[in-house]
Write a protein that holds these residues in place. Structure first.
Motif, PDB file in Angstrom:
ATOM      1  N   GLY A  70      34.405  86.731  32.725  1.00 13.69           N
ATOM      2  CA  GLY A  70      33.666  85.513  32.518  1.00 13.69           C
ATOM      3  C   GLY A  70      32.253  85.568  32.907  1.00 13.69           C
ATOM      4  O   GLY A  70      31.651  86.225  33.549  1.00 13.69           O
ATOM      5  N   ILE A  95      43.746  81.431  39.328  1.00  9.33           N
ATOM      6  CA  ILE A  95      43.566  82.795  39.827  1.00  9.33           C
ATOM      7  C   ILE A  95      43.954  82.872  41.299  1.00  9.33           C
ATOM      8  O   ILE A  95      44.634  83.813  41.721  1.00  9.33           O
ATOM      9  CB  ILE A  95      42.121  83.272  39.594  1.00  9.33           C
ATOM     10  N   ASN A 120      39.632  74.735  37.464  1.00  7.75           N
ATOM     11  CA  ASN A 120      41.063  74.993  37.265  1.00  7.75           C
ATOM     12  C   ASN A 120      41.348  76.475  37.076  1.00  7.75           C
ATOM     13  O   ASN A 120      42.380  76.967  37.532  1.00  7.75           O
ATOM     14  CB  ASN A 120      41.593  74.159  36.102  1.00  7.75           C
ATOM     15  N   GLN A 121      40.451  77.182  36.429  1.00  2.00           N
ATOM     16  CA  GLN A 121      40.619  78.627  36.275  1.00  2.00           C
ATOM     17  C   GLN A 121      40.628  79.299  37.648  1.00  2.00           C
ATOM     18  O   GLN A 121      41.475  80.156  37.920  1.00  2.00           O
ATOM     19  CB  GLN A 121      39.503  79.207  35.412  1.00  2.00           C
ATOM     20  N   LYS A 122      39.695  78.904  38.521  1.00  2.72           N
ATOM     21  CA  LYS A 122      39.649  79.464  39.870  1.00  2.72           C
ATOM     22  C   LYS A 122      40.937  79.159  40.625  1.00  2.72           C
ATOM     23  O   LYS A 122      41.456  80.016  41.343  1.00  2.72           O
ATOM     24  CB  LYS A 122      38.449  78.907  40.630  1.00  2.72           C
ATOM     25  N   VAL A 170      40.273  88.060  34.786  1.00  3.37           N
ATOM     26  CA  VAL A 170      39.607  87.143  33.858  1.00  3.37           C
ATOM     27  C   VAL A 170      38.157  87.563  33.782  1.00  3.37           C
ATOM     28  O   VAL A 170      37.475  87.653  34.789  1.00  3.37           O
ATOM     29  CB  VAL A 170      39.700  85.676  34.335  1.00  3.37           C
ATOM     30  N   LEU A 177      37.205  72.954  33.666  1.00  2.00           N
ATOM     31  CA  LEU A 177      37.903  74.182  33.257  1.00  2.00           C
ATOM     32  C   LEU A 177      37.664  75.313  34.248  1.00  2.00           C
ATOM     33  O   LEU A 177      38.598  76.040  34.615  1.00  2.00           O
ATOM     34  CB  LEU A 177      37.461  74.595  31.853  1.00  2.00           C
ATOM     35  N   ASN A 178      36.420  75.480  34.688  1.00  5.65           N
ATOM     36  CA  ASN A 178      36.105  76.544  35.643  1.00  5.65           C
ATOM     37  C   ASN A 178      36.825  76.337  36.966  1.00  5.65           C
ATOM     38  O   ASN A 178      37.340  77.298  37.552  1.00  5.65           O
ATOM     39  CB  ASN A 178      34.591  76.631  35.867  1.00  5.65           C
TER      40      ASN A 178
END
Length: 71
Positions: free
Chosen positions: A71, A56, A51-53, A69, A48-49
């Motif tokens: 976090g 962004i 893919n979040q990066k 975001v 998840l981290n």
């Protein structure tokens, strides 16, 4: 090594939880399942981290720098 999808890891985690819900589970097996579940959860969080990066980064490249975001 074959890459396992996030969805497959979630299914594995669900199976572990189901097994842990068994009231007759032996302590040693419960500890082993809990340990495995913690590892799978950590792998899910990593995916998840990452893919979040990526999201962004792509949004920033597209001119959507205001995307924030916490976090």
């Amino acid at each position: 090594m074959e890459k396992v999808s996030f969805e497959m890891k979630i299914k594995e985690l669900e199976q572990i939880i189901k097994e842990l819900d068994n009231k007759d589970i032996e302590l040693e097996k419960a500890v082993n399942l809990y340990t495995k579940g913690a590892e799978v959860l950590s792998e899910c969080e990593k995916i998840l981290n990452e893919n979040q990066k990526l999201v962004i980064q792509k949004m920033t490249e597209s001119g959507l720098e205001d995307f924030n975001v916490e976090g």
